[in-house]
Design a protein around this motif. Structure first.
Motif, PDB file in Angstrom:
ATOM      1  N   ILE A 136       0.836  -1.202   0.000  1.00 14.78           N
ATOM      2  CA  ILE A 136       0.000   0.000   0.000  1.00 14.78           C
ATOM      3  C   ILE A 136       0.872   1.254   0.000  1.00 14.78           C
ATOM      4  CG2 ILE A 136      -1.603   1.364   1.397  1.00 14.78           C
ATOM      5  CD1 ILE A 136      -2.861  -1.308   2.267  1.00 14.78           C
ATOM      6  N   LEU A 137       1.871   1.285   0.874  1.00 15.88           N
ATOM      7  CA  LEU A 137       2.732   2.457   0.954  1.00 15.88           C
ATOM      8  C   LEU A 137       3.676   2.571  -0.242  1.00 15.88           C
ATOM      9  CD1 LEU A 137       3.661   2.260   4.753  1.00 15.88           C
ATOM     10  CD2 LEU A 137       2.080   3.857   3.670  1.00 15.88           C
ATOM     11  N   GLY A 138       4.088   1.421  -0.765  1.00 18.36           N
ATOM     12  CA  GLY A 138       5.055   1.449  -1.852  1.00 18.36           C
ATOM     13  C   GLY A 138       4.466   1.679  -3.222  1.00 18.36           C
ATOM     14  N   SER A 139       3.262   1.144  -3.470  1.00 14.26           N
ATOM     15  CA  SER A 139       2.697   1.267  -4.816  1.00 14.26           C
ATOM     16  C   SER A 139       1.204   1.563  -4.835  1.00 14.26           C
ATOM     17  CB  SER A 139       2.962  -0.022  -5.602  1.00 14.26           C
ATOM     18  OG  SER A 139       2.464  -1.152  -4.906  1.00 14.26           O
ATOM     19  N   ALA A 140       0.570   1.717  -3.663  1.00 17.35           N
ATOM     20  CA  ALA A 140      -0.856   2.051  -3.550  1.00 17.35           C
ATOM     21  C   ALA A 140      -1.746   0.991  -4.197  1.00 17.35           C
ATOM     22  CB  ALA A 140      -1.153   3.428  -4.141  1.00 17.35           C
ATOM     23  N   THR A 141      -1.308  -0.265  -4.129  1.00 15.84           N
ATOM     24  CA  THR A 141      -2.138  -1.377  -4.581  1.00 15.84           C
ATOM     25  C   THR A 141      -2.245  -2.389  -3.443  1.00 15.84           C
ATOM     26  OG1 THR A 141      -0.248  -2.592  -5.486  1.00 15.84           O
ATOM     27  CG2 THR A 141      -1.413  -1.095  -6.979  1.00 15.84           C
ATOM     28  N   LEU A 142      -3.114  -3.360  -3.624  1.00 11.95           N
ATOM     29  CA  LEU A 142      -3.258  -4.420  -2.627  1.00 11.95           C
ATOM     30  C   LEU A 142      -3.566  -5.727  -3.360  1.00 11.95           C
ATOM     31  CD1 LEU A 142      -3.190  -4.949   0.422  1.00 11.95           C
ATOM     32  CD2 LEU A 142      -5.661  -4.577   0.465  1.00 11.95           C
ATOM     33  N   PHE A 143      -2.793  -6.755  -3.072  1.00 11.48           N
ATOM     34  CA  PHE A 143      -2.909  -8.059  -3.720  1.00 11.48           C
ATOM     35  C   PHE A 143      -2.756  -7.943  -5.235  1.00 11.48           C
ATOM     36  CE2 PHE A 143      -5.147  -8.875   0.310  1.00 11.48           C
ATOM     37  CZ  PHE A 143      -4.485 -10.022   0.721  1.00 11.48           C
ATOM     38  N   ALA A 144      -1.802  -7.121  -5.655  1.00  6.38           N
ATOM     39  CA  ALA A 144      -1.536  -6.992  -7.088  1.00  6.38           C
ATOM     40  C   ALA A 144      -1.058  -8.330  -7.648  1.00  6.38           C
ATOM     41  CB  ALA A 144      -0.481  -5.916  -7.326  1.00  6.38           C
ATOM     42  N   GLY A 145      -1.573  -8.696  -8.815  1.00  2.00           N
ATOM     43  CA  GLY A 145      -1.167  -9.929  -9.470  1.00  2.00           C
ATOM     44  C   GLY A 145      -1.709 -11.194  -8.844  1.00  2.00           C
ATOM     45  N   ALA A 146      -2.719 -11.078  -7.993  1.00  2.00           N
ATOM     46  CA  ALA A 146      -3.242 -12.271  -7.321  1.00  2.00           C
ATOM     47  C   ALA A 146      -3.808 -13.281  -8.311  1.00  2.00           C
ATOM     48  CB  ALA A 146      -4.320 -11.874  -6.303  1.00  2.00           C
ATOM     49  N   SER A 147      -4.467 -12.800  -9.355  1.00  2.00           N
ATOM     50  CA  SER A 147      -5.043 -13.719 -10.336  1.00  2.00           C
ATOM     51  C   SER A 147      -3.963 -14.447 -11.125  1.00  2.00           C
ATOM     52  CB  SER A 147      -5.963 -12.960 -11.294  1.00  2.00           C
ATOM     53  OG  SER A 147      -5.237 -11.948 -11.987  1.00  2.00           O
ATOM     54  N   LEU A 148      -2.835 -13.784 -11.348  1.00  2.00           N
ATOM     55  CA  LEU A 148      -1.746 -14.400 -12.101  1.00  2.00           C
ATOM     56  C   LEU A 148      -0.974 -15.398 -11.252  1.00  2.00           C
ATOM     57  CD1 LEU A 148       0.076 -14.514 -14.650  1.00  2.00           C
ATOM     58  CD2 LEU A 148       1.388 -12.624 -13.662  1.00  2.00           C
ATOM     59  N   LEU A 149      -0.701 -15.037  -9.995  1.00  2.00           N
ATOM     60  CA  LEU A 149       0.143 -15.865  -9.145  1.00  2.00           C
ATOM     61  C   LEU A 149      -0.621 -16.982  -8.446  1.00  2.00           C
ATOM     62  CD1 LEU A 149       2.394 -13.126  -7.458  1.00  2.00           C
ATOM     63  CD2 LEU A 149       2.864 -14.473  -9.502  1.00  2.00           C
ATOM     64  N   LEU A 150      -1.862 -16.702  -8.024  1.00  2.00           N
ATOM     65  CA  LEU A 150      -2.621 -17.673  -7.229  1.00  2.00           C
ATOM     66  C   LEU A 150      -3.778 -18.311  -7.980  1.00  2.00           C
ATOM     67  CD1 LEU A 150      -2.770 -15.625  -3.887  1.00  2.00           C
ATOM     68  CD2 LEU A 150      -1.152 -17.425  -4.496  1.00  2.00           C
ATOM     69  N   GLY A 151      -4.129 -17.774  -9.140  1.00  2.00           N
ATOM     70  CA  GLY A 151      -5.239 -18.310  -9.911  1.00  2.00           C
ATOM     71  C   GLY A 151      -6.385 -17.309 -10.012  1.00  2.00           C
ATOM     72  N   GLN A 152      -7.271 -17.527 -10.990  1.00  2.00           N
ATOM     73  CA  GLN A 152      -8.369 -16.587 -11.239  1.00  2.00           C
ATOM     74  C   GLN A 152      -9.330 -16.472 -10.062  1.00  2.00           C
ATOM     75  OE1 GLN A 152      -8.922 -14.448 -13.706  1.00  2.00           O
ATOM     76  NE2 GLN A 152      -6.905 -15.008 -14.516  1.00  2.00           N
ATOM     77  N   GLY A 153      -9.379 -17.496  -9.208  1.00  2.00           N
ATOM     78  CA  GLY A 153     -10.256 -17.427  -8.046  1.00  2.00           C
ATOM     79  C   GLY A 153      -9.885 -16.329  -7.065  1.00  2.00           C
ATOM     80  N   PHE A 154      -8.663 -15.808  -7.159  1.00  2.00           N
ATOM     81  CA  PHE A 154      -8.211 -14.748  -6.253  1.00  2.00           C
ATOM     82  C   PHE A 154      -8.239 -13.373  -6.909  1.00  2.00           C
ATOM     83  CE2 PHE A 154      -6.494 -18.618  -4.499  1.00  2.00           C
ATOM     84  CZ  PHE A 154      -6.549 -18.441  -3.137  1.00  2.00           C
ATOM     85  N   ALA A 155      -8.819 -13.264  -8.084  1.00  2.00           N
ATOM     86  CA  ALA A 155      -8.838 -11.984  -8.793  1.00  2.00           C
ATOM     87  C   ALA A 155      -9.595 -10.903  -8.022  1.00  2.00           C
ATOM     88  CB  ALA A 155      -9.446 -12.162 -10.183  1.00  2.00           C
ATOM     89  N   PHE A 156     -10.596 -11.308  -7.231  1.00  2.00           N
ATOM     90  CA  PHE A 156     -11.399 -10.328  -6.495  1.00  2.00           C
ATOM     91  C   PHE A 156     -10.582  -9.572  -5.458  1.00  2.00           C
ATOM     92  CE2 PHE A 156     -11.370 -13.969  -3.745  1.00  2.00           C
ATOM     93  CZ  PHE A 156     -11.445 -13.467  -2.448  1.00  2.00           C
ATOM     94  N   LEU A 157      -9.418 -10.098  -5.085  1.00  2.00           N
ATOM     95  CA  LEU A 157      -8.588  -9.434  -4.083  1.00  2.00           C
ATOM     96  C   LEU A 157      -7.829  -8.240  -4.652  1.00  2.00           C
ATOM     97  CD1 LEU A 157      -7.015 -12.543  -2.283  1.00  2.00           C
ATOM     98  CD2 LEU A 157      -8.825 -11.061  -1.406  1.00  2.00           C
ATOM     99  N   GLU A 158      -7.629  -8.194  -5.954  1.00  2.00           N
ATOM    100  CA  GLU A 158      -6.798  -7.158  -6.566  1.00  2.00           C
ATOM    101  C   GLU A 158      -7.464  -5.784  -6.449  1.00  2.00           C
ATOM    102  OE1 GLU A 158      -6.001  -8.360 -10.558  1.00  2.00           O
ATOM    103  OE2 GLU A 158      -4.971 -10.197  -9.968  1.00  2.00           O
ATOM    104  N   THR A 159      -6.731  -4.846  -5.879  1.00  2.00           N
ATOM    105  CA  THR A 159      -7.271  -3.508  -5.627  1.00  2.00           C
ATOM    106  C   THR A 159      -6.211  -2.461  -5.939  1.00  2.00           C
ATOM    107  OG1 THR A 159      -8.621  -4.390  -3.817  1.00  2.00           O
ATOM    108  CG2 THR A 159      -8.361  -1.996  -3.922  1.00  2.00           C
ATOM    109  N   THR A 160      -6.622  -1.401  -6.602  1.00  2.00           N
ATOM    110  CA  THR A 160      -5.760  -0.228  -6.804  1.00  2.00           C
ATOM    111  C   THR A 160      -6.343   0.913  -5.990  1.00  2.00           C
ATOM    112  OG1 THR A 160      -5.151  -0.933  -9.036  1.00  2.00           O
ATOM    113  CG2 THR A 160      -4.784   1.378  -8.467  1.00  2.00           C
ATOM    114  N   LEU A 161      -5.593   1.362  -4.994  1.00  2.00           N
ATOM    115  CA  LEU A 161      -6.103   2.372  -4.071  1.00  2.00           C
ATOM    116  C   LEU A 161      -5.950   3.785  -4.613  1.00  2.00           C
ATOM    117  CD1 LEU A 161      -4.655   0.839  -0.780  1.00  2.00           C
ATOM    118  CD2 LEU A 161      -6.941   0.556  -1.733  1.00  2.00           C
ATOM    119  N   ILE A 162      -4.826   4.077  -5.249  1.00  2.00           N
ATOM    120  CA  ILE A 162      -4.572   5.416  -5.795  1.00  2.00           C
ATOM    121  C   ILE A 162      -4.016   5.244  -7.203  1.00  2.00           C
ATOM    122  CG2 ILE A 162      -3.318   7.592  -5.534  1.00  2.00           C
ATOM    123  CD1 ILE A 162      -3.080   7.005  -2.566  1.00  2.00           C
ATOM    124  N   HIS A 163      -4.731   5.730  -8.181  1.00  2.00           N
ATOM    125  CA  HIS A 163      -4.257   5.666  -9.562  1.00  2.00           C
ATOM    126  C   HIS A 163      -3.166   6.720  -9.792  1.00  2.00           C
ATOM    127  CE1 HIS A 163      -7.320   2.810 -10.938  1.00  2.00           C
ATOM    128  NE2 HIS A 163      -8.173   3.458 -10.151  1.00  2.00           N
TER     129      HIS A 163
END
Length: 230
Positions: A153-180
């Motif tokens: 969050i502090l380093g890139s303002a995202t949360l669970f970036a790449g979850a769908s790629l690394l853990l599978g499509q079932g984790f895509a809902f975790l991917e969040t961009t807090l500040i564009h």
């Protein structure tokens, strides 16, 4: 196994005897892989699986393992389980495997795994040992995700970036961009940032533990105080 023992095992694994926040173990993978919450979650799942299976195996075989050779046997069993986990992640979660790299095989030398085998699984029945391995693993996963989430969050303002790629499509809902268009805070993604986040979380846990202890103490003495006032 009594309900009190179940509660104690759960409380110890998740909070009171947390692998990271209390025992200060496994700091090497902690600092290396927690640049994102996704990496921390993946490493936590792998370690939890090894902890769970090693505790079950060692508890089931404890009557057949002599004290003189117990440590080599524990290491051999843990190494076998880590090898299977390494191969499974490489086969089914290859992108995560490429990110975690060497730190998956290094679970073998994670003091938390061998420590639970020696301190708990070698002395307790299978059910209690399984719960202990699961809770210790989930506590470790919680620490990895918290530290990785704060750094991400502090380093890139995202949360669970790449979850769908690394853990599978079932984790895509975790991917969040807090500040564009966030410019980033590079320090948080480097090793010093990991130590800073860990230090603040350790301080927060200690403050919360002290507050809970004071509240528990005040609750315990309240009935006596009421009686004396009357």
């Amino acid at each position: 196994m009594s309900n009190n023992l179940y509660r104690d095992i759960i409380g110890d694994g998740l909070w009171r005897n947390n692998v990271v926040f209390t025992q200060m173990l496994a700091l090497c993978p902690l600092m290396a892989v927690t640049t994102t919450a996704t990496n921390g979650l993946g490493m936590g799942f792998a370690t939890t699986g090894v902890l769970l299976l090693s505790n079950i195996t060692i508890s089931a075989l404890r009557a057949y393992i002599t004290p003189e050779v117990r440590i080599p046997v524990y290491v051999l069993l843990i190494a076998s389980l880590v090898t299977m986990a390494d191969m499974a992640i490489n086969a089914w979660l290859h992108e995560l495997y490429k990110v975690l790299g060497l730190f998956i095989p290094l679970i073998v030398v994670n003091c938390a795994v061998l420590g639970r085998a020696e301190a708990f699984a070698s002395r307790q029945p299978v059910a209690a040992s399984a719960l202990d391995g699961l809770m210790m693993g989930l506590g470790f996963t919680l620490a990895l995700v918290l530290i990785g989430g704060c750094r991400e969050i502090l380093g890139s303002a995202t949360l669970f970036a790449g979850a769908s790629l690394l853990l599978g499509q079932g984790f895509a809902f975790l991917e969040t961009t807090l500040i564009h268009d966030y410019k980033g805070f590079l320090l948080m993604l480097l090793p010093p940032g990991g130590f800073l986040v860990l230090g603040f979380l350790l301080a927060g846990k200690r403050i919360l533990d002290q507050a809970l202890a004071r509240k528990k103490s005040a609750t315990a003495v309240a009935p006596d105080g009421q009686m004396s006032a009357a």
